[in-house]
Motif scaffolding. Sequence first.
Motif, short mmCIF file in Angstrom:
data_model
loop_
_atom_site.label_atom_id
_atom_site.label_comp_id
_atom_site.label_asym_id
_atom_site.label_seq_id
_atom_site.Cartn_x
_atom_site.Cartn_y
_atom_site.Cartn_z
N GLU A 174 5.44 6.30 4.27
CA GLU A 174 6.36 5.86 3.62
C GLU A 174 6.44 4.35 3.95
O GLU A 174 6.27 2.84 3.68
N THR A 175 6.09 4.26 5.20
CA THR A 175 6.47 2.70 5.87
C THR A 175 5.65 1.71 5.85
O THR A 175 5.12 0.51 5.52
N SER B 201 1.30 5.23 -5.34
CA SER B 201 2.90 6.32 -5.76
C SER B 201 3.02 7.70 -7.08
O SER B 201 3.49 6.85 -7.72
N ALA C 32 0.38 -1.31 -3.70
CA ALA C 32 1.58 -0.01 -3.40
C ALA C 32 1.84 0.91 -4.29
O ALA C 32 2.22 2.29 -4.75
N ARG D 268 3.35 2.44 2.30
CA ARG D 268 3.37 1.55 1.21
C ARG D 268 4.21 0.86 1.38
O ARG D 268 3.86 -0.14 0.26
N ALA D 269 5.44 0.49 1.79
CA ALA D 269 5.94 -0.57 1.96
C ALA D 269 5.60 -1.84 2.33
O ALA D 269 6.25 -2.54 2.16
N ARG D 270 5.13 -1.52 3.18
CA ARG D 270 4.12 -2.68 4.07
C ARG D 270 2.98 -3.46 2.93
O ARG D 270 3.31 -4.40 3.08
N GLU E 43 5.49 -4.91 0.83
CA GLU E 43 5.41 -6.08 1.12
C GLU E 43 4.62 -7.82 1.57
O GLU E 43 4.85 -8.44 1.50
#
Length: 431
Positions: free
Chosen positions: A122-123, A148, A144, A125-127, A130
């Motif tokens: 999860e982190t 998903s 990203a 994908r978020a990075r 970002e």
Amino acid sequence: MSRIKTKFFGRGVHLDDKKSLSANCPIKALEAPSSVALSLQQHIGRPAVPIVSAGDSVKTGQLIARADGPVSANVYASVSGTVAGIEKRPNPRGGSTDCIVITGDGKDERVSLPPLEEITGETVRARIAEAGIVGMGGAGFPTAVKLSPKTPVDTLIVNAAECEPYLTCDYRLMIEKTDELVRGFELLALALGVKNIIVAVEKNKPEAIAKFDSYPQLGVAVLRKRYPMGSEKHLIYCCTGRKVPPGKLPADVGVVVQNVATAYAVYEAVEKNKPLYERVMTVSGEAVKTPANLLVRFGTGFGAVLDACGGAEESAAVYIDGGPMMGATLLSTDYNTRKTDSGLLVLDRRTAAIAQPTACIHCGRCAEACPMHLLPMDIDFYTLAGDYAMARDRGGVLNCIECGCCAYVCPANRALVQNIQMCKQKLREQA
């Protein structure tokens, strides 16, 4: 280490890869330019929304435009300096886009993303979202989103084929940054929640194959040298035997494909807290004085990139953004680099295909070469007749991957790819 038994998709064309011009040129960082023009749309989807205005001071790695929805991507400053304004600039694919123009101050003061407290799928994908990372093999789809999928997947394929002639930027990453790349592969697999990683490399890159062979966590697929081996659907078939049906996505058959340069950007974003604001580009061609692989900051003018390689020879006839098969012919070097620009080619009059098109002689070579088993001559005929529905229904234009094989083998020099692109655009407008 494990070798993957591969298949072959048939058709396509065998090309002189021309990679010897730059394959042995180590990656060199291009000096930060005095000014950059950063496009707000360096990706598929909605343009990013600027969060700076004229007169603002910015630093290298600072967020200057925010993604507008899920299918969009953040844009970061590639130099430190002052925002001169937001203005329309032409892009290599036609039309124009809004660009944030930054006048550099020569200091190159940098800022980074905050370190991740924990590295999880999860982190990661978020990075990736970002950091503004998109597919850097040419498509520019936000990474990203691709990580998903709506359907379960079990395999990550790393596209290391680099089948376009002349381009060697991925190859240099493979042999110079192997450890970093493999970490990028692992992070992408973590984000997907899969353990099966296949690195697909054409057999004309033995040094890269040997390096990947030493990593036991990777499956290495040595591919037959054939264009367009790097096409996503063909790559999946060669590595897994799975066929992606028309209108479906790779995830529908349990696979996600990512490019080598994308994986390196993921490594830098997660492990070095670095947003995406530069990439390796190949500058090559018979009319380039000194071919090179350069680390180029986005928004740098193509003219400055070429000047760093000694400029062009007097014999220069054609300038291309990307590879010669799928790249865009440039009217000049007055454009600015983006996330998806893998190369700048300058071809001489002897090498470039500059002959005028003549009437179709109905030889059928385009259909024989088409890796998608389409009828390019029918698409061309119906498009020029204005019957776009027949080009879709009889020719199958919407399944075309625009690889350029048809145009390459056409003895009449027909503008097949350009007409296919026009037909797709007309169909989109009608829809």
